[in-house]
Design a protein around this motif. Structure first.
Motif, PDB file in Angstrom:
ATOM      1  N   THR A 144       0.589  -8.001   7.417  1.00 47.50           N
ATOM      2  CA  THR A 144      -0.034  -6.701   7.141  1.00 47.50           C
ATOM      3  C   THR A 144      -1.517  -6.873   6.839  1.00 47.50           C
ATOM      4  O   THR A 144      -2.367  -6.133   7.355  1.00 47.50           O
ATOM      5  N   VAL A 158       4.059  -0.229   4.235  1.00 40.69           N
ATOM      6  CA  VAL A 158       3.430   0.867   3.502  1.00 40.69           C
ATOM      7  C   VAL A 158       4.525   1.794   2.952  1.00 40.69           C
ATOM      8  O   VAL A 158       5.543   2.008   3.595  1.00 40.69           O
ATOM      9  N   CYS A 174      -9.151   2.709   3.694  1.00 38.49           N
ATOM     10  CA  CYS A 174      -8.964   2.753   2.241  1.00 38.49           C
ATOM     11  C   CYS A 174      -8.280   1.491   1.705  1.00 38.49           C
ATOM     12  O   CYS A 174      -8.285   1.246   0.496  1.00 38.49           O
ATOM     13  N   LEU A 175      -7.635   0.750   2.591  1.00 40.05           N
ATOM     14  CA  LEU A 175      -6.804  -0.356   2.108  1.00 40.05           C
ATOM     15  C   LEU A 175      -7.629  -1.625   1.883  1.00 40.05           C
ATOM     16  O   LEU A 175      -8.607  -1.887   2.593  1.00 40.05           O
ATOM     17  N   ASP A 176      -7.217  -2.417   0.893  1.00 31.65           N
ATOM     18  CA  ASP A 176      -7.878  -3.683   0.583  1.00 31.65           C
ATOM     19  C   ASP A 176      -6.980  -4.820   1.066  1.00 31.65           C
ATOM     20  O   ASP A 176      -6.004  -5.187   0.420  1.00 31.65           O
ATOM     21  N   GLU A 177      -7.329  -5.351   2.234  1.00 36.45           N
ATOM     22  CA  GLU A 177      -6.484  -6.370   2.846  1.00 36.45           C
ATOM     23  C   GLU A 177      -6.446  -7.657   2.013  1.00 36.45           C
ATOM     24  O   GLU A 177      -5.428  -8.377   1.999  1.00 36.45           O
ATOM     25  N   ILE A 197      -4.595  -5.325   9.039  1.00 34.90           N
ATOM     26  CA  ILE A 197      -5.629  -4.444   8.478  1.00 34.90           C
ATOM     27  C   ILE A 197      -7.011  -5.030   8.747  1.00 34.90           C
ATOM     28  O   ILE A 197      -7.930  -4.327   9.187  1.00 34.90           O
ATOM     29  N   PRO A 208       0.845  -1.196   0.000  1.00 33.65           N
ATOM     30  CA  PRO A 208       0.000   0.000   0.000  1.00 33.65           C
ATOM     31  C   PRO A 208       0.882   1.249   0.000  1.00 33.65           C
ATOM     32  O   PRO A 208       1.996   1.222   0.519  1.00 33.65           O
ATOM     33  N   ILE A 228      -3.910  -7.291  -0.677  1.00 34.26           N
ATOM     34  CA  ILE A 228      -2.566  -7.332  -0.060  1.00 34.26           C
ATOM     35  C   ILE A 228      -2.193  -8.776   0.255  1.00 34.26           C
ATOM     36  O   ILE A 228      -1.064  -9.209  -0.008  1.00 34.26           O
ATOM     37  N   ASP A 235      -4.846   1.179  -4.259  1.00 35.75           N
ATOM     38  CA  ASP A 235      -4.905   1.496  -2.823  1.00 35.75           C
ATOM     39  C   ASP A 235      -4.273   2.842  -2.494  1.00 35.75           C
ATOM     40  O   ASP A 235      -4.303   3.263  -1.343  1.00 35.75           O
ATOM     41  N   HIS A 236      -3.647   3.460  -3.477  1.00 37.70           N
ATOM     42  CA  HIS A 236      -2.903   4.674  -3.160  1.00 37.70           C
ATOM     43  C   HIS A 236      -3.847   5.759  -2.631  1.00 37.70           C
ATOM     44  O   HIS A 236      -4.839   6.094  -3.264  1.00 37.70           O
ATOM     45  N   SER A 237      -3.516   6.272  -1.483  1.00 29.80           N
ATOM     46  CA  SER A 237      -4.378   7.285  -0.868  1.00 29.80           C
ATOM     47  C   SER A 237      -3.639   8.608  -0.790  1.00 29.80           C
ATOM     48  O   SER A 237      -2.418   8.638  -0.611  1.00 29.80           O
TER      49      SER A 237
END
Lengths: 633, 348
Positions: free
Chosen positions: B225, B44, B207-210, B229, B4, B213, B152-154
């Motif tokens: 990770t 990250v 925002c992250l998609d575990e 999450i 991420p 990942i 996933d970029h925030s």
């Protein structure tokens, strides 16, 4: 522990500067700002009291530091003639015996056990004799101008009591009150005559203590051990003392009322009128008593070839009376109001007034305070300078008077470690500092185990071995992290030789020791500098005071972190004081940097570890400017 | 592992205005610490526009010590001192890699940029606004068009009104070294894309998609990770205030990663989420109906498989797959394998 230190007119410290000390006191500031100068005054006092020649008021060039001569030390442009150094110490007490810990090291102990010496303050001023032939000598061996010593005694029954003695140099020639005491000294009583060059002032209680022994005593002078009072010279009217002694013996305690130390070689003649009075009173008790007493008195030894009766013989005669009659006779003498006047008048009628100067121990509290300071500074102040002895394969034998002294450069560390490596010591294990909130519980292990524990925590070595190689000296080998093989200090980083003396000196020190370190962080990686702060904190828990001069931001930040991470009963707030030293043209100024319970620096001084901040800003500013320029091309 | 990544808007580093409240001051510091912490995290990647310092200087927001001093003094803040906070900002500015360098994309010439909601007006200065606009368009382009999607970029802003911001702009030119941006709409077509935004650590995790990942992970770091999450989100869902570092009960066995990867590869895209849910429920002691002891034989009375004092457990992931783990004597959970229905083995 030192709780306050005052300096005036010493090198860059031109103004009177008094700082409060904590168990961990840290000095920071630019080079030549005055940090070391302040520490030098502590070393000056310590090396003075450790010096064997007690006639030197202050020792400028001694075991800890070589300061040159007086004119090098007095502040430039100063109008004051004297350099002043003052301090307050709070002795640690053994919780069981309530004795002062520092004095336990002493060969003897003086003091009233139910009393506790709560704090000791001292202030000395010294100068030179610029006028006479002593000019050159007093530049190297300055004269004491004044010395003030005060002791706060905590008495659970009577409350706190402060005793003091002030000693000032005075001119015997110009002080007419001194002359009679000078005349009272024989010409060969050199010490007594020398002691009169000081005038002495005591508090009322101390004076009362003295007058329990000599009713007429006035402090006329003082014999000094460096700047501390060793013996007071009491000006005494011996005629008045004899009157009092006669009264004590005949109407009071018998011979116990006669101070043996001063009357061992001295006979006191009892006037005939007094003998007649006593015999009359004996007649009131009984004719047999009178007769027996009279007979006894007639067969006494001649006193100076005269027919007078000596006080000792009178006392013996009185003791020969049967106890029941003797008690009655003593009671009659005690109740006889005219006796005191009779003794006084008849003694004074028969002889001239006689004065004497008698050396006398200082009053109890003052003596105790003096001895505490003497022992504290001569044995419990240790100093490790900024520079270390270069790492060696073998550390040659070196003479040292103190077997626990690692040396100013750590040069005796190998020998000290080898000598004491099995000695059980009490210390805080490094595991106490693994968590953010410290739970400091002392344990007892061998010195070697404690040193290894902290070496591992600091990350500079896994183990250390010392070995006595006889006439060749001592060998010191370490295992560095991740390697099984032992190496001598020439084959490992200088961090080990930098840290080891700090650990050995500190761990070996007794409680109520003050350890002075100049730039302990030299040659150390920032992480080690950081963790070294934990070691210093561990020392404070055990009552060992650390005074540290440093340029290490890492060390300071670790102390801030520990303060922030501590729980509600934050032990570090009171255990820590940080001073930032600046050097404006008018002399060094010391500003306390207050670290609050959150570890934040309140009122951050300009220049206090903000250099890297300013550099960071400058780098960013330059980078932004360059980028802008490049994009414009 | 597909790591991420986030880009911090320079405005996040600017001190709140002098008239800010105590809460503003505390939130500012806490957010800084959150983002500072990310610099050291292995899972990250954190970036910042290379124009961040320049924009802050130009808008008079850096150095920030004077501004902070006023803010702290006005609000009686004693918990922090200005220099220490400024040090954190300096560290972020100095150590955060440049977004442009990593994504090999430098600048964009665009017009008629609009965002919904309007996040640009929240900027504290003109230069900051301009820098943010550039970042928003570039990230939106990368999210939509580059071959290695950065879904996933925030983008981290001081204030994030929504999780997704729609972006519209007419793009004239892009300064880049990439070879995967050929399908980009250019003038007079309007580019439409979006960016994920957040304003705190919690928002970032949301925002992250575990699952993605987990699927892309190549070692235990990626696996852990993904679990963290999932655990964090699950706890958030239960209304808790989770601690990112609170995974103390977890130990990953030697074979676990391999079996998870194998089963995720073979199964539908929803499977990784199921595995993660099973792990989270195991760690937090939930859905105990799906758990039973892993026995030495087929009988219900057969003794539990043991490893010393540790007991073997089996949890249903779905009808076909099961999670085997050790309930250790020291309270830890050691994840052992993901197995099919007929498999009752567990590595010791």
């Amino acid at each position: 522990m030192i709780t306050k230190w005052k300096v005036f007119n010493f090198k860059s410290i031109q103004k009177e500067t008094e700082l409060k000390f904590a168990p961990l006191t840290v000095f920071t500031g630019a080079n030549s700002s005055g940090k070391s100068t302040f520490l030098q005054t502590i070393l000056l006092v310590a090396q003075t009291l450790a010096h064997k020649v007690s006639s030197r008021s202050v020792v400028l060039n001694g075991a800890f530091t070589r300061l040159g001569q007086f004119d090098d030390l007095r502040s430039v442009d100063s109008t004051a003639d004297q350099i002043v150094i003052g301090w307050t110490c709070q002795p640690l007490h053994d919780p069981q015996s309530r004795r002062v810990l520092g004095l336990r090291r002493s060969r003897f102990y003086y003091g009233r056990s139910r009393h506790a010496l709560s704090s000791v303050s001292c202030e000395i001023a010294f100068d030179t004799d610029d006028s006479g032939a002593q000019k050159e000598i007093t530049q190297i061996q300055p004269r004491l101008f004044s010395s003030q010593l005060s002791a706060l005694i905590r008495d659970p029954e009577e409350g706190d009591r402060r005793s003091f003695v002030t000693i000032r140099r005075t001119s015997i020639l110009s002080d007419t009150s001194k002359q009679k005491w000078m005349d009272a000294c024989d010409s060969d009583e050199l010490l007594a005559r020398a002691s009169l060059q000081y005038e002495v002032e005591c508090d009322e209680d101390s004076l009362a203590d003295i007058r329990e022994d000599f009713v007429s005593a006035v402090p006329a002078g003082c014999l000094l051990r460096h700047f501390l009072p060793d013996r007071l010279s009491l000006g005494v009217n011996m005629t008045a003392e004899d009157v009092q002694t006669i009264l004590n013996v005949i109407a009071g305690e018998g011979l116990r009322g006669m101070p043996q130390r001063y009357y061992a070689d001295r006979e006191i003649a009892v006037p005939a009128a007094v003998i007649d009075f006593i015999l009359n009173l004996a007649g009131n008790v009984g004719d047999d008593v009178r007769r027996a007493l009279s007979e006894r008195l007639q067969h006494g030894p001649d006193l100076l070839g005269s027919s007078m009766v000596s006080l000792e013989h009178l006392s013996d005669a009185l003791r020969s009376v049967h106890s029941s009659f003797r008690r009655e006779l003593r009671q009659q003498m005690a109740e006889a109001e005219e006796l005191a006047k009779l003794v006084n008048d008849s003694v004074r009628a028969e002889r001239k007034e006689e004065l004497a100067v008698i050396p006398f121990r200082p009053p109890g509290a003052i003596a105790e305070a003096s001895w505490y300071l003497d022992h504290f500074f001569s044995t419990a102040v240790q100093y490790l300078g900024p520079l270390r002895d270069e790492p060696k394969s073998l550390y040659p034998l070196a003479p040292t008077a103190n077997p626990s002294d690692v040396g100013l450069k750590g040069e005796h560390t190998a020998a000290v470690l080898d000598l004491h490596k099995s000695r059980p010591i009490r210390y805080i294990p490094s595991t106490a500092f693994v968590e953010a909130e410290v739970k400091a519980k002392p344990v007892t292990r061998s010195l070697e185990a404690a040193v290894v524990d902290w070496l591992q925590y600091l990350g500079v070595a896994d183990s250390v071995q010392s070995r006595d190689r006889g006439k060749f000296g001592h060998e010191l080998k370490v295992n560095v992290s991740g390697h099984n093989q032992s190496h001598d200090l020439t084959h490992v980083g200088v961090g080990v030789s930098q840290v080891l003396p700090i650990l050995v000196a500190s761990l070996l020190a007794e409680p109520d020791t003050t350890l002075v370190f100049e730039q302990p962080e030299l040659h150390l990686h920032p992480k080690v500098q950081t963790l070294l702060a934990d070691f210093f904190l561990s020392m404070t828990v055990l009552g060992k005071q650390c005074i540290v001069e440093t340029h290490s931001e890492y060390l300071i930040n670790r102390l801030r972190f520990r303060t922030a991470a501590a729980g509600e009963k934050n032990p570090w707030i009171s255990a820590l004081r940080v001073y930032f030293v600046e050097r404006p043209p008018e002399g060094s100024t010391f500003r306390e940097v207050k670290i609050n319970e959150y570890g934040a620096v309140m009122d951050w001084p300009e220049g206090f570890f903000d250099q890297s901040q300013q550099e960071a800003e400058a780098i960013l500013r330059a980078a932004a400017k360059k980028r802008k320029t490049q994009r414009g091309k | 592992m597909k790591m991420p990544s986030v880009t911090i808007d320079a405005g996040v580093l600017a001190a709140p205005p002098e008239y800010g409240t105590v809460d503003d001051a505390h939130r500012y510091v806490e957010t800084l610490l959150d983002w500072r912490k990310l610099l050291d995290e292995p899972w990250v990647a954190i970036y910042m526009s290379e124009g961040a310092s320049e924009a802050l200087f130009a808008d008079g927001l850096y150095p920030l010590r004077d501004n902070l001093k006023k803010l702290f003094a006005a609000n009686g803040i004693v918990e922090y001192d200005v220099n220490t906070v400024a040090r954190v900002v300096d560290t972020l500015l100095q150590l955060t890699p440049s977004f442009e360098t990593y994504f090999r994309i430098r600048d964009v010439l665009a017009e008629k940029l609009s965002t919904n909601p309007d996040i640009l007006r929240l900027s504290a200065g003109d230069k900051l606004q301009s820098d943010l606009a550039r970042c928003v368009i570039l990230i939106a382009i990368l999210r939509l068009h580059c071959r290695e999607p950065i879904r996933d970029h925030s983008l981290i802003l001081r204030h994030a009104p929504k999780q997704v911001v729609n972006v519209r702009a007419i793009i004239h030119e892009i300064d880049h070294d990439r070879n995967d941006l050929s399908a980009l709409p250019t003038h007079p077509e309007v580019f439409e894309g979006n960016v994920l935004i957040c304003d705190d650590f919690r928002g970032l995790i949301e925002c992250l998609d575990e699952s993605s990942i987990l699927v892309s992970s190549t070692d235990n770091v990626g696996l852990e990770t993904a679990i963290r999450i999932a655990l964090y989100k699950s706890r958030l869902g239960r209304g808790e205030d989770p601690d990112w570092n609170d995974v103390r009960g977890l130990r990953i066995g030697l074979s676990f990663f391999e079996t998870v990867k194998m089963s995720c590869t073979d199964q539908a895209s929803s499977f990784p989420a199921k595995v993660l849910r099973a792990i989270v429920e195991t760690l937090d002691g939930e859905n105990l109906a799906a758990v039973h002891a892993l026995r030495t034989g087929p009988g219900g009375d057969d003794p539990q498989q043991m490893r010393g004092a540790d007991g073997a457990m089996r949890r249903d992931i779905d009808y076909e797959f099961h999670l085997h783990y050790w309930q250790c004597d020291d309270g830890m959970v050691e994840l052992a394998t993901v197995v099919t229905h007929n498999d009752f083995t567990i590595p010791g």
